[in-house]
Design a protein around this motif. Sequence first.
Motif, PDB file in Angstrom:
ATOM      1  N   LEU A  97       0.930  -1.242   0.056  1.00  0.00           N
ATOM      2  CA  LEU A  97      -0.098  -0.083  -0.159  1.00  0.00           C
ATOM      3  C   LEU A  97       0.847   1.111   0.116  1.00  0.00           C
ATOM      4  CD1 LEU A  97      -3.002  -1.077   2.587  1.00  0.00           C
ATOM      5  CD2 LEU A  97      -3.046  -0.900  -0.285  1.00  0.00           C
ATOM      6  N   THR A  98       1.782   1.191   0.566  1.00  0.00           N
ATOM      7  CA  THR A  98       2.680   2.269   0.899  1.00  0.00           C
ATOM      8  C   THR A  98       3.570   2.558  -0.565  1.00  0.00           C
ATOM      9  OG1 THR A  98       3.175   2.130   3.122  1.00  0.00           O
ATOM     10  CG2 THR A  98       4.787   3.306   1.997  1.00  0.00           C
ATOM     11  N   TYR A 138       1.089   3.678  -3.401  1.00  0.00           N
ATOM     12  CA  TYR A 138       0.749   5.144  -3.146  1.00  0.00           C
ATOM     13  C   TYR A 138       1.723   5.934  -3.609  1.00  0.00           C
ATOM     14  CZ  TYR A 138      -0.294   9.683  -0.986  1.00  0.00           C
ATOM     15  OH  TYR A 138      -0.503  10.996  -0.606  1.00  0.00           O
ATOM     16  N   ASN A 139       2.766   5.979  -3.132  1.00  0.00           N
ATOM     17  CA  ASN A 139       3.910   6.601  -3.430  1.00  0.00           C
ATOM     18  C   ASN A 139       4.372   6.708  -4.900  1.00  0.00           C
ATOM     19  OD1 ASN A 139       6.396   8.412  -2.435  1.00  0.00           O
ATOM     20  ND2 ASN A 139       7.476   6.633  -3.369  1.00  0.00           N
ATOM     21  N   ILE A 182       2.144   6.057  -7.502  1.00  0.00           N
ATOM     22  CA  ILE A 182       1.302   6.677  -8.268  1.00  0.00           C
ATOM     23  C   ILE A 182       1.177   8.311  -7.911  1.00  0.00           C
ATOM     24  CG2 ILE A 182      -1.155   6.910  -8.633  1.00  0.00           C
ATOM     25  CD1 ILE A 182      -1.359   3.847  -7.908  1.00  0.00           C
ATOM     26  N   ARG A 183       1.434   8.620  -6.832  1.00  0.00           N
ATOM     27  CA  ARG A 183       1.677  10.050  -6.564  1.00  0.00           C
ATOM     28  C   ARG A 183       2.899  10.647  -7.221  1.00  0.00           C
ATOM     29  NH1 ARG A 183       4.871  12.831  -3.546  1.00  0.00           N
ATOM     30  NH2 ARG A 183       5.727  10.986  -2.446  1.00  0.00           N
TER      31      ARG A 183
END
Length: 196
Positions: A33-34, A37-38, A40-41
Motif C-alpha cells: 500500500l505504501t 501510493y508513493n 502513483i503520487r
Amino acid sequence: MLGDAYVEMTETNISKGDPFGVYKGQSEWSMFLTIAYNNIRVAFTIFVLGFFLSIGTVWLLFINGVMLGAFQYYFFSKGLGWESVLVIWIHGTLEILSIMVSGGAGLIIGNSILFPGTHTRKDSMKKGARAGVKLMIGLVPVFLVAAFLEGFITRHTEMPLWLSISILGLSLWFMVWYIILYPIKVHNRQKPFQSK
C-alpha cells in the motif's frame, strides 16, 4: 542523494549479510500500500508538472534518474551490482519504465502548450491533456503490479536465479508490448476508419 539514514541502514544490512533487508522491514500489505501510493503520487506529480511547459516534468525525471543512478552505483561500488539488479529490478522494471512513461505523458501536455501547431493553444492543450490522462490511467494497474512485486516478491532475496531472471524478462516483455507494440497495433487498426 540517498540520505544518511538509508546508507547507514544498508551498511548495517550488508554487514549482517542481508544487503537487501530493507525489503523485509514491513509487512507485505503495508509495504504494498505504501509503495503503490508513493509511486502513483510521484507519477501523477511528474505528469501534472507538464502543464508548466514541461519544465517541472523534466526536472523531476532528472532528479529521479540521478537518485536511481546513485542507488544502483552504491550497490555496484560494494560489489553487489548484479545481485542488486536481480533483486531490485524484479519490481523496478515495471516501476521505473512506468515513471518514464508518466514523464512522457507530462511532456505531451507541455509540448501541446508550447507547440500548438494549427490549433489554438487551448485546444492543443486539451488534446494533449486527454492523451496524457489516457496514458496515466493505463499506468495505474502497472504501478499496482509493481507495488505487489515489491511488497510480496522482492523480499525473497534468496529466490533461485532462474526465477528472478524470469520475472525480470516477463516484466520487460510486458512493458515493451504494453507501451510500444500494442499501441502500434491499435493505431494501425484504427487507420482505415479515420480515412473514411
